[in-house]
Design a protein around this motif. Structure first.
Motif, short mmCIF file in Angstrom:
data_model
loop_
_atom_site.label_atom_id
_atom_site.label_comp_id
_atom_site.label_asym_id
_atom_site.label_seq_id
_atom_site.Cartn_x
_atom_site.Cartn_y
_atom_site.Cartn_z
N ARG A 477 23.51 63.43 -24.93
CA ARG A 477 23.12 62.15 -24.33
C ARG A 477 21.89 61.53 -24.98
NH1 ARG A 477 22.57 62.82 -18.08
NH2 ARG A 477 22.17 60.58 -18.32
N LEU A 478 21.51 62.04 -26.15
CA LEU A 478 20.29 61.55 -26.78
C LEU A 478 20.46 60.20 -27.46
CD1 LEU A 478 18.58 64.67 -28.37
CD2 LEU A 478 18.19 63.59 -26.18
N ALA A 479 21.64 59.91 -27.97
CA ALA A 479 21.84 58.65 -28.67
C ALA A 479 23.31 58.34 -28.74
CB ALA A 479 21.25 58.74 -30.09
N VAL A 480 23.62 57.08 -28.99
CA VAL A 480 25.01 56.69 -29.13
C VAL A 480 25.55 57.27 -30.43
CG1 VAL A 480 26.60 54.75 -29.36
CG2 VAL A 480 24.60 54.58 -27.85
N ALA A 481 26.68 57.91 -30.37
CA ALA A 481 27.24 58.55 -31.56
C ALA A 481 27.62 57.52 -32.60
CB ALA A 481 28.47 59.38 -31.18
N ALA A 482 27.30 57.83 -33.86
CA ALA A 482 27.72 56.99 -34.98
C ALA A 482 29.12 57.39 -35.40
CB ALA A 482 26.76 57.16 -36.14
N PRO A 483 29.83 56.53 -36.10
CA PRO A 483 31.19 56.87 -36.53
C PRO A 483 31.21 58.12 -37.40
CG PRO A 483 30.72 54.53 -36.88
CD PRO A 483 29.43 55.18 -36.52
N PRO A 484 32.03 59.10 -37.08
CA PRO A 484 32.05 60.32 -37.87
C PRO A 484 32.60 60.12 -39.28
CG PRO A 484 33.80 60.35 -36.24
CD PRO A 484 32.93 59.17 -35.93
N ARG A 485 33.21 58.96 -39.54
CA ARG A 485 33.76 58.73 -40.87
C ARG A 485 32.71 58.11 -41.80
NH1 ARG A 485 35.51 55.17 -37.19
NH2 ARG A 485 35.25 52.94 -37.59
N PHE A 486 31.45 58.23 -41.45
CA PHE A 486 30.35 57.67 -42.23
C PHE A 486 30.46 58.02 -43.70
CE2 PHE A 486 26.01 56.29 -42.96
CZ PHE A 486 25.57 57.12 -43.97
N ALA A 487 30.62 59.31 -44.02
CA ALA A 487 30.62 59.74 -45.42
C ALA A 487 31.78 59.12 -46.18
CB ALA A 487 30.68 61.26 -45.50
N ALA A 488 32.95 59.06 -45.56
CA ALA A 488 34.11 58.50 -46.23
C ALA A 488 33.91 57.01 -46.50
CB ALA A 488 35.37 58.72 -45.40
N GLU A 489 33.38 56.29 -45.50
CA GLU A 489 33.14 54.87 -45.69
C GLU A 489 32.09 54.64 -46.77
OE1 GLU A 489 32.00 53.35 -41.94
OE2 GLU A 489 34.00 53.44 -41.07
N ASN A 490 31.07 55.49 -46.76
CA ASN A 490 30.00 55.33 -47.73
C ASN A 490 30.49 55.55 -49.15
OD1 ASN A 490 27.03 55.08 -48.27
ND2 ASN A 490 27.41 57.08 -49.17
N ALA A 491 31.47 56.43 -49.32
CA ALA A 491 31.98 56.73 -50.65
C ALA A 491 32.52 55.47 -51.31
CB ALA A 491 33.06 57.79 -50.56
N ALA A 492 33.14 54.61 -50.52
CA ALA A 492 33.71 53.39 -51.08
C ALA A 492 32.65 52.35 -51.36
CB ALA A 492 34.74 52.82 -50.11
N GLU A 493 31.46 52.49 -50.75
CA GLU A 493 30.43 51.49 -50.89
C GLU A 493 29.41 51.81 -51.97
OE1 GLU A 493 28.93 51.66 -46.99
OE2 GLU A 493 30.39 50.30 -46.14
N ASN A 494 29.30 53.08 -52.34
CA ASN A 494 28.26 53.48 -53.28
C ASN A 494 28.49 52.86 -54.65
OD1 ASN A 494 26.76 54.93 -51.54
ND2 ASN A 494 27.74 56.88 -51.98
N VAL A 495 27.38 52.66 -55.35
CA VAL A 495 27.45 52.07 -56.67
C VAL A 495 26.87 53.06 -57.66
CG1 VAL A 495 27.08 49.92 -57.89
CG2 VAL A 495 26.63 50.02 -55.45
N GLY A 496 27.57 53.26 -58.78
CA GLY A 496 27.04 54.13 -59.82
C GLY A 496 26.69 55.51 -59.36
N PRO A 497 27.54 56.24 -58.64
CA PRO A 497 27.15 57.52 -58.09
C PRO A 497 26.99 58.61 -59.14
CG PRO A 497 29.49 57.14 -57.71
CD PRO A 497 28.93 55.87 -58.28
#
Length: 517
Positions: A477-497
Motif C-alpha cells: 500500500r506504499l504507492a500506486v503500482a507502475a505498469p510491470p511491462r516498463f522494461a519492454a516498453e522502454n526497450a522500444a523507446e531507447n536510443v543508441g543502446p
C-alpha cells in the motif's frame, strides 16, 4: 622503466583490475576524474607546485605504474616521479554568462577556463607512465586562480579526495601531518582474505535468483565478455569496473559494452519535504538501521513496481575500508567496490519488517564486500544482475585538521566541483547531510527521459508513504503500482543502446570541508 627506480611491485585491488582492463581496451575516458578549485588571495604558484610534488612523494600509490607482466597485471610503485604541472592564463570575458566558465563566480572566468580544463580531462593517461595525476593552475585575475586536478580513478576513490586536498594544502601551508599509512597495507589485508568463505556467503544471498533486474533495454556486459586475468594474479578475473563512490559517491562501471562516449547525464532531483526528511531519519533510528538502509529499501520497492516482480537486485557502492585496519579512514587510495543488493519485496510485510530484514542481510555480507563484482555475479550464471546503482555519500571529515590548514593557508578556497563517471543507465545519489538530498542521474541514450522521471516521481511517493505507519502499513500500500511491462516498453523507446555512456557528476567534495563557517 628504470629498474633502480622501482620501489615495489604489488597486486591490484578488484576494482583496479576492472579499471585497468578498460584502460587497456582504450575505453577509460569515463574514469578520468577532475576537481576544479577556485582560489582567492595571494597564491604562491611555485610554493603550490612544490606542495604538489611533495604530495606525490608522500603517497606511494600516486607514483604507481600499471603494467602487464607474464604473470598478469601488477602495479609498480616508483621511488621518484616528477609531478606534471602546468600554468596558464585564462582570458576573462567581461559580462560572460555564468555558464561560460568552469565554476563561474568569484574571479569571473571566461571560456578559457572551461576550455583548458576540458583539454586536460580529454588528454588520456598512459597507464605505465606515472603519475596518473596532473595539476593545472590557471590564473584568472590578479588574486584569482583555478586549480585543476586531473587523475585516473584507478588511484583514488571519493573518500580519498578530501584527504588528498587536505594534504596538498597542509604541505603548501607548512602544517605538519602524520605519516600516512600506505595503500600496500590494504592490499596485504586483501590477500589474506578467505575467498571461498566470501563466495559461500554471496552464494547464499543470491541463491534462487532467476533473472536480473534491468530497466534499460541493453544489459551491462557479463563477466564472460571480459578476458580472464592469469590465475597467478590474486583474487578475481578482470572484471568490468564497478561504479565508483567518489565525488558523488563514485560511480563507475558495469554497464553496456562498447566505446565510451563523453555525454553528460541528465540530473533529476527527487524533492522531499522537510518533515518527510526528518521522519525518515526517525524511521531509521527507531528501526535500528542506517539511513542508507532506508534509501535502499525505498529503491527496492520502486524497482519492484517498475519491473513487476518482487525479487529485485541493484548495485550499491560500498566504502571497502575494513575497520580492522587501524587508521583506514585516513588512508588514500582506491578502496570502494560495488556489490549487489538483493531484496525480496513481500507485499504483506510492513516497512519496519522489511528494513529489519534488509539490515540483517547487509550485516551478513558486510565482511565480504571486497570480492570483485564479476566474480560475485558469476555465481548466479545470469550475467549482469542489475543496471541501476545506489550511491549514499558519507565521508568522515577531520574538521580540526581542516581548521588548522585553513588558518595557515593564506588563500581562500571559495568553491569546488568534481566531475567523475559512471556507466549505469540510472543512478540514485543520496547525500544524507543536514538536508537529505536525492538525485537521479541517467543517460537518455539508455533510458527514455520520461521513464527516468517516472521512477523519480514514484520514488518520492514511496519515501513519503514509508513514514506513515511503518509498523502497520504493508508494503503493497506504499504507492500506486507502475505498469510491470516498463522494461519492454522502454526497450522500444531507447536510443543508441549499444553505446555506454560516461556520467559527469558535479559534487562539492571540498566545499563542504573548507566552506567558511
Amino acid at each position: 622503466m628504470n629498474r633502480s627506480n622501482i620501489e615495489e611491485v604489488l597486486p591490484l585491488a578488484p576494482l583496479q583490475e576492472g579499471l585497468f582492463f578498460h584502460a587497456m581496451a582504450d575505453s577509460d575516458a569515463a574514469y578520468t576524474v577532475q576537481t576544479i578549485l577556485e582560489l582567492e588571495g595571494a597564491l604562491d604558484p611555485a610554493r603550490l607546485r612544490a606542495a604538489a610534488q611533495a604530495l606525490v612523494d608522500r603517497h606511494a600509490n600516486l607514483r604507481t605504474a600499471f603494467v602487464v607482466v607474464p604473470t598478469g597485471a601488477v602495479q609498480v610503485v616508483l621511488r621518484q616521479v616528477d609531478v606534471p604541472w602546468t600554468e596558464a592564463e585564462a582570458e576573462t570575458v567581461a559580462g560572460a554568462g555564468a555558464g561560460a566558465g568552469a565554476g563561474a563566480g568569484s574571479g569571473g572566468s571566461g571560456p578559457g577556463v572551461r576550455g583548458l580544463a576540458a583539454a586536460e580531462r580529454a588528454r588520456p593517461f598512459v597507464m605505465d607512465a606515472p603519475p596518473l595525476i596532473r595539476f593545472l593552475l590557471i590564473r584568472t585575475g590578479p588574486r584569482a586562480h583555478r586549480l585543476v586536478i586531473t587523475s585516473h580513478h584507478i588511484l583514488l576513490d571519493g573518500w580519498s579526495a578530501p584527504l588528498l586536498l587536505r594534504d596538498l594544502f597542509s604541505l603548501y601551508a607548512g602544517v605538519p601531518a602524520p605519516r600516512p599509512r600506505p595503500y600496500r597495507d590494504y592490499l596485504t589485508w586483501l590477500a589474506a582474505r578467505n575467498r571461498d568463505e566470501s563466495l559461500a556467503v554471496w552464494r547464499r544471498v543470491l541463491d534462487g535468483l532467476t533473472e536480473p533486474t534491468l530497466l534499460a533495454a541493453t544489459a551491462p556486459p557479463t563477466p564472460a565478455t571480459v578476458p580472464p586475468t592469469p590465475a597467478t594474479v590474486p583474487r578475481t578475473p578482470a572484471a568490468p569496473p564497478t561504479p565508483m563512490v567518489g565525488n558523488a559517491g563514485e560511480a563507475g562501471a558495469g554497464a553496456p559494452g562498447g566505446d565510451v562516449t563523453a555525454a553528460a547525464p541528465d540530473h533529476i532531483p527527487v524533492p522531499l519535504a522537510a518533515d518527510i526528511q526528518q521522519r525518515l531519519r526517525g524511521l531509521a533510528r527507531d528501526s535500528g538501521v542506517t539511513l542508507s538502509t532506508v534509501v535502499q529499501a525505498a529503491w527496492a520497492i520502486t524497482l519492484s513496481r517498475f519491473v513487476g516482480r518482487g525479487d529485485v537486485v541493484f548495485g550499491a557502492t560500498v566504502s571497502g575500508r575494513p575497520p580492522e585496519i587501524a587508521g583506514v579512514e585516513s588512508m588514500v587510495g582506491l578502496f570502494i567496490n560495488t556489490v549487489p543488493v538483493r531484496v525480496t519485496v513481500d507485499p504483506a510485510e510492513t516497512v519496519a519488517a522489511l528494513l529489519g530484514r534488509l539490515h540483517r542481510t547487509q550485516s551478513e555480507t558486510l565482511d565480504h564486500h571486497h570480492l570483485g563484482l564479476a566474480e560475485v555475479q558469476a555465481l548466479t550464471g545470469l550475467g549482469a544482475l542489475f543496471d541501476t546503482l545506489v550511491v549514499v555519500e558519507s565521508y568522515p571529515v577531520d574538521n580540526a585538521a581542516i581548521d588548522r590548514v585553513r588558518a595557515a593557508l593564506g588563500v581562500e578556497i571559495t568553491a569546488a566541483r568534481t566531475e567523475d563517471a559512471t556507466h549505469y543507465p540510472l543512478t540514485l545519489v543520496a547525500d544524507p547531510g543536514a538536508e537529505l538530498r536525492l538525485e537521479l542521474e541517467h543517460h537518455r541514450g539508455l533510458l527514455a527521459p520520461h521513464r527516468a522521471r517516472e521512477v523519480g516521481e514514484l520514488l518520492g511517493e514511496v519515501f513519503a508513504a514509508m513514514v506513515e505507519a511503518p509498523d502497520a502499513l504493508p508494503v503493497a500500500r506504499l504507492a500506486v503500482a507502475a505498469p510491470p511491462r516498463f522494461a519492454a516498453e522502454n526497450a522500444a523507446e531507447n536510443v543508441g543502446p549499444e553505446h555506454p555512456v560516461s556520467f559527469s557528476s558535479v559534487v562539492g567534495v571540498w566545499d563542504g570541508v573548507v566552506a567558511a563557517g
